[in-house]
Design a protein around this motif. Structure first.
Motif, PDB file in Angstrom:
ATOM      1  N   MET A 157       0.833  -1.203   0.000  1.00 56.02           N
ATOM      2  CA  MET A 157       0.000   0.000   0.000  1.00 56.02           C
ATOM      3  C   MET A 157       0.867   1.252   0.000  1.00 56.02           C
ATOM      4  SD  MET A 157      -2.975   1.394  -0.082  1.00 56.02           S
ATOM      5  CE  MET A 157      -4.237   0.216   0.442  1.00 56.02           C
ATOM      6  N   ALA A 158       1.910   1.269   0.835  1.00 63.20           N
ATOM      7  CA  ALA A 158       2.748   2.467   0.947  1.00 63.20           C
ATOM      8  C   ALA A 158       3.614   2.674  -0.291  1.00 63.20           C
ATOM      9  CB  ALA A 158       3.621   2.379   2.196  1.00 63.20           C
ATOM     10  N   TYR A 159       4.282   1.613  -0.756  1.00 65.72           N
ATOM     11  CA  TYR A 159       5.209   1.750  -1.874  1.00 65.72           C
ATOM     12  C   TYR A 159       4.490   1.942  -3.206  1.00 65.72           C
ATOM     13  CZ  TYR A 159       9.576   0.740   0.599  1.00 65.72           C
ATOM     14  OH  TYR A 159      10.671   0.808   1.425  1.00 65.72           O
ATOM     15  N   GLN A 160       3.550   1.062  -3.499  1.00 64.52           N
ATOM     16  CA  GLN A 160       2.872   1.163  -4.793  1.00 64.52           C
ATOM     17  C   GLN A 160       1.663   2.097  -4.736  1.00 64.52           C
ATOM     18  OE1 GLN A 160       4.179  -2.112  -3.783  1.00 64.52           O
ATOM     19  NE2 GLN A 160       5.874  -1.337  -5.047  1.00 64.52           N
ATOM     20  N   GLY A 161       0.876   1.988  -3.672  1.00 66.86           N
ATOM     21  CA  GLY A 161      -0.313   2.826  -3.572  1.00 66.86           C
ATOM     22  C   GLY A 161      -0.012   4.301  -3.408  1.00 66.86           C
ATOM     23  N   TYR A 162       0.926   4.621  -2.492  1.00 67.47           N
ATOM     24  CA  TYR A 162       1.282   6.014  -2.221  1.00 67.47           C
ATOM     25  C   TYR A 162       2.541   6.434  -2.990  1.00 67.47           C
ATOM     26  CZ  TYR A 162      -2.113   6.195   1.629  1.00 67.47           C
ATOM     27  OH  TYR A 162      -3.264   6.175   2.373  1.00 67.47           O
ATOM     28  N   GLY A 163       3.622   5.688  -2.815  1.00 71.63           N
ATOM     29  CA  GLY A 163       4.877   6.089  -3.452  1.00 71.63           C
ATOM     30  C   GLY A 163       4.778   6.193  -4.948  1.00 71.63           C
ATOM     31  N   HIS A 164       4.212   5.158  -5.587  1.00 68.56           N
ATOM     32  CA  HIS A 164       4.043   5.163  -7.039  1.00 68.56           C
ATOM     33  C   HIS A 164       2.693   5.726  -7.472  1.00 68.56           C
ATOM     34  CE1 HIS A 164       7.776   3.406  -8.185  1.00 68.56           C
ATOM     35  NE2 HIS A 164       7.549   2.210  -7.673  1.00 68.56           N
ATOM     36  N   GLU A 165       1.894   6.150  -6.502  1.00 67.29           N
ATOM     37  CA  GLU A 165       0.617   6.841  -6.750  1.00 67.29           C
ATOM     38  C   GLU A 165      -0.394   5.973  -7.508  1.00 67.29           C
ATOM     39  OE1 GLU A 165       1.514  11.451  -6.866  1.00 67.29           O
ATOM     40  OE2 GLU A 165       2.785  10.447  -8.348  1.00 67.29           O
ATOM     41  N   LEU A 166      -0.358   4.678  -7.261  1.00 64.57           N
ATOM     42  CA  LEU A 166      -1.364   3.798  -7.845  1.00 64.57           C
ATOM     43  C   LEU A 166      -2.719   4.002  -7.190  1.00 64.57           C
ATOM     44  CD1 LEU A 166      -1.860   1.459  -9.855  1.00 64.57           C
ATOM     45  CD2 LEU A 166      -1.194  -0.135  -8.034  1.00 64.57           C
ATOM     46  N   GLY A 167      -2.730   4.433  -5.940  1.00 61.69           N
ATOM     47  CA  GLY A 167      -3.976   4.667  -5.213  1.00 61.69           C
ATOM     48  C   GLY A 167      -4.308   3.516  -4.292  1.00 61.69           C
ATOM     49  N   ARG A 168      -5.190   3.777  -3.351  1.00 59.17           N
ATOM     50  CA  ARG A 168      -5.550   2.775  -2.358  1.00 59.17           C
ATOM     51  C   ARG A 168      -6.435   1.669  -2.935  1.00 59.17           C
ATOM     52  NH1 ARG A 168      -4.629   3.564   2.913  1.00 59.17           N
ATOM     53  NH2 ARG A 168      -6.278   2.047   3.318  1.00 59.17           N
ATOM     54  N   GLU A 169      -7.384   2.024  -3.789  1.00 56.93           N
ATOM     55  CA  GLU A 169      -8.398   1.056  -4.210  1.00 56.93           C
ATOM     56  C   GLU A 169      -7.818  -0.196  -4.870  1.00 56.93           C
ATOM     57  OE1 GLU A 169     -12.523   0.681  -6.819  1.00 56.93           O
ATOM     58  OE2 GLU A 169     -11.315   2.508  -6.963  1.00 56.93           O
ATOM     59  N   PRO A 170      -6.889  -0.084  -5.826  1.00 54.85           N
ATOM     60  CA  PRO A 170      -6.363  -1.312  -6.426  1.00 54.85           C
ATOM     61  C   PRO A 170      -5.678  -2.224  -5.414  1.00 54.85           C
ATOM     62  CG  PRO A 170      -5.802   0.595  -7.773  1.00 54.85           C
ATOM     63  CD  PRO A 170      -6.336   1.117  -6.478  1.00 54.85           C
ATOM     64  N   ILE A 171      -4.957  -1.648  -4.464  1.00 49.90           N
ATOM     65  CA  ILE A 171      -4.274  -2.450  -3.454  1.00 49.90           C
ATOM     66  C   ILE A 171      -5.298  -3.122  -2.540  1.00 49.90           C
ATOM     67  CG2 ILE A 171      -2.521  -2.469  -1.653  1.00 49.90           C
ATOM     68  CD1 ILE A 171      -1.501  -1.651  -4.447  1.00 49.90           C
ATOM     69  N   GLU A 172      -6.327  -2.394  -2.164  1.00 51.44           N
ATOM     70  CA  GLU A 172      -7.372  -2.973  -1.311  1.00 51.44           C
ATOM     71  C   GLU A 172      -8.082  -4.126  -2.012  1.00 51.44           C
ATOM     72  OE1 GLU A 172      -9.654   0.501  -0.519  1.00 51.44           O
ATOM     73  OE2 GLU A 172      -8.472   1.082   1.250  1.00 51.44           O
ATOM     74  N   ARG A 173      -8.324  -3.986  -3.312  1.00 49.73           N
ATOM     75  CA  ARG A 173      -8.991  -5.057  -4.058  1.00 49.73           C
ATOM     76  C   ARG A 173      -8.097  -6.286  -4.167  1.00 49.73           C
ATOM     77  NH1 ARG A 173     -11.224  -2.246  -9.420  1.00 49.73           N
ATOM     78  NH2 ARG A 173     -11.999  -4.361  -9.818  1.00 49.73           N
ATOM     79  N   LEU A 174      -6.816  -6.078  -4.417  1.00 50.68           N
ATOM     80  CA  LEU A 174      -5.886  -7.203  -4.466  1.00 50.68           C
ATOM     81  C   LEU A 174      -5.776  -7.879  -3.103  1.00 50.68           C
ATOM     82  CD1 LEU A 174      -3.073  -5.696  -6.714  1.00 50.68           C
ATOM     83  CD2 LEU A 174      -4.474  -7.696  -7.262  1.00 50.68           C
ATOM     84  N   TYR A 175      -5.772  -7.096  -2.051  1.00 56.24           N
ATOM     85  CA  TYR A 175      -5.699  -7.662  -0.703  1.00 56.24           C
ATOM     86  C   TYR A 175      -6.905  -8.562  -0.448  1.00 56.24           C
ATOM     87  CZ  TYR A 175      -4.645  -7.901   4.302  1.00 56.24           C
ATOM     88  OH  TYR A 175      -4.313  -8.345   5.563  1.00 56.24           O
ATOM     89  N   ALA A 176      -8.087  -8.075  -0.778  1.00 55.15           N
ATOM     90  CA  ALA A 176      -9.295  -8.863  -0.549  1.00 55.15           C
ATOM     91  C   ALA A 176      -9.256 -10.171  -1.333  1.00 55.15           C
ATOM     92  CB  ALA A 176     -10.527  -8.044  -0.928  1.00 55.15           C
ATOM     93  N   LEU A 177      -8.747 -10.121  -2.554  1.00 52.47           N
ATOM     94  CA  LEU A 177      -8.700 -11.302  -3.403  1.00 52.47           C
ATOM     95  C   LEU A 177      -7.629 -12.298  -2.951  1.00 52.47           C
ATOM     96  CD1 LEU A 177      -9.669 -12.687  -6.050  1.00 52.47           C
ATOM     97  CD2 LEU A 177      -7.863 -11.430  -7.230  1.00 52.47           C
ATOM     98  N   VAL A 178      -6.453 -11.810  -2.620  1.00 52.43           N
ATOM     99  CA  VAL A 178      -5.298 -12.678  -2.367  1.00 52.43           C
ATOM    100  C   VAL A 178      -5.158 -13.036  -0.890  1.00 52.43           C
ATOM    101  CG1 VAL A 178      -2.775 -12.805  -2.487  1.00 52.43           C
ATOM    102  CG2 VAL A 178      -4.072 -11.792  -4.375  1.00 52.43           C
ATOM    103  N   VAL A 179      -5.357 -12.075  -0.009  1.00 52.66           N
ATOM    104  CA  VAL A 179      -5.106 -12.282   1.424  1.00 52.66           C
ATOM    105  C   VAL A 179      -6.388 -12.601   2.178  1.00 52.66           C
ATOM    106  CG1 VAL A 179      -4.065 -11.288   3.505  1.00 52.66           C
ATOM    107  CG2 VAL A 179      -3.146 -10.703   1.248  1.00 52.66           C
ATOM    108  N   GLY A 180      -7.473 -11.983   1.772  1.00 47.86           N
ATOM    109  CA  GLY A 180      -8.761 -12.260   2.405  1.00 47.86           C
ATOM    110  C   GLY A 180      -8.857 -11.688   3.801  1.00 47.86           C
ATOM    111  N   ASP A 181      -9.243 -12.510   4.766  1.00 42.73           N
ATOM    112  CA  ASP A 181      -9.517 -12.042   6.127  1.00 42.73           C
ATOM    113  C   ASP A 181      -8.298 -12.078   7.039  1.00 42.73           C
ATOM    114  OD1 ASP A 181     -12.195 -11.598   5.512  1.00 42.73           O
ATOM    115  OD2 ASP A 181     -12.770 -13.648   6.057  1.00 42.73           O
ATOM    116  N   THR A 182      -7.142 -12.450   6.532  1.00 43.83           N
ATOM    117  CA  THR A 182      -5.934 -12.495   7.365  1.00 43.83           C
ATOM    118  C   THR A 182      -5.365 -11.092   7.544  1.00 43.83           C
ATOM    119  OG1 THR A 182      -5.393 -14.722   6.606  1.00 43.83           O
ATOM    120  CG2 THR A 182      -3.604 -13.428   7.582  1.00 43.83           C
TER     121      THR A 182
END
Length: 211
Positions: free
Chosen positions: A103-128
């Motif tokens: 989230m910090a490096y790609q979402g903020y540092g590279h300005e990808l934004g929070r939403e794509p990282i949050e969606r990937l987290y939900a898909l890959v990591v789930g409830d952990t």
């Protein structure tokens, strides 16, 4: 058997995460806690191969989305093969970075934004989620000087411009503000022993353990 605790260390380049992971693992082990130390990207043979793609080479090697996908690919294998089995066995897992770094490096540092990282987290990591995240906060210039002194060849992120690292620090601070119960910001200035004392105090208070 009670599941183990999942503790993650986060922060910018040169913040001292690897040192603090080891120091905390050592003190927990001396107290009778079963501890597994790991890192991201990495932690498994496949994850370490992906790590080399991410931390070495030219700074412009990947765009933000490609980086995020590579990180989550390594993270999926890390979770499946190491983190979740260790936690289920009652072992405490202490990781040098986890998803907050993406989230910090790609979402903020590279300005990808929070939403794509949050969606990937939900898909890959789930409830952990980590039980506790310790964000080591250090002035950008100091951290980059420390990182440059390591000379370990993993310089791809260090080579990005100063503005990237300023956004990165802002990102970690905002992550902590959004999740104050899980995330604790720790002053990473001073000697490793001084920082370790701060880490021990936070862990003892947050997780109710005697250190």
């Amino acid at each position: 058997m009670a599941p183990g605790k999942f503790i993650t260390f986060e922060g910018g380049e040169g913040a001292g995460k690897s040192t603090q992971v080891k120091l905390l693992a050592d003190v927990l082990s001396r107290g009778g806690v079963s501890v597994c130390q790991t890192r991201e990207p990495g932690g498994t043979p496949g994850g370490e191969e992906i790590r080399d793609l991410l931390v070495r080479g030219a700074a412009a090697r990947w765009d933000a989305m490609t980086e995020a996908l590579l990180h989550f690919a390594a993270r999926r294998e890390h979770l499946r093969s190491l983190i979740l089995p260790q936690l289920a066995a009652g072992t405490w897992v202490i990781s040098d970075r986890f998803a907050d770094s993406t989230m910090a490096y790609q979402g903020y540092g590279h300005e990808l934004g929070r939403e794509p990282i949050e969606r990937l987290y939900a898909l890959v990591v789930g409830d952990t989620h980590p039980d506790l995240t310790l964000i080591l906060d250090l002035a950008v210039d100091v951290g980059l000087r420390r990182a440059a002194a390591r000379r370990d060849g993993e310089t791809r992120y260090e080579d990005l411009d100063h503005a990237f690292h300023e956004r990165l620090q802002m990102g970690f601070r905002e992550i902590a503000q959004r999740e104050p119960r899980r995330c604790k910001v720790i002053d990473a200035s001073g000697t490793p022993d001084e920082v370790h004392a701060r880490v021990r105090a936070v862990v003892a208070r947050a997780l109710g353990v005697v250190l």
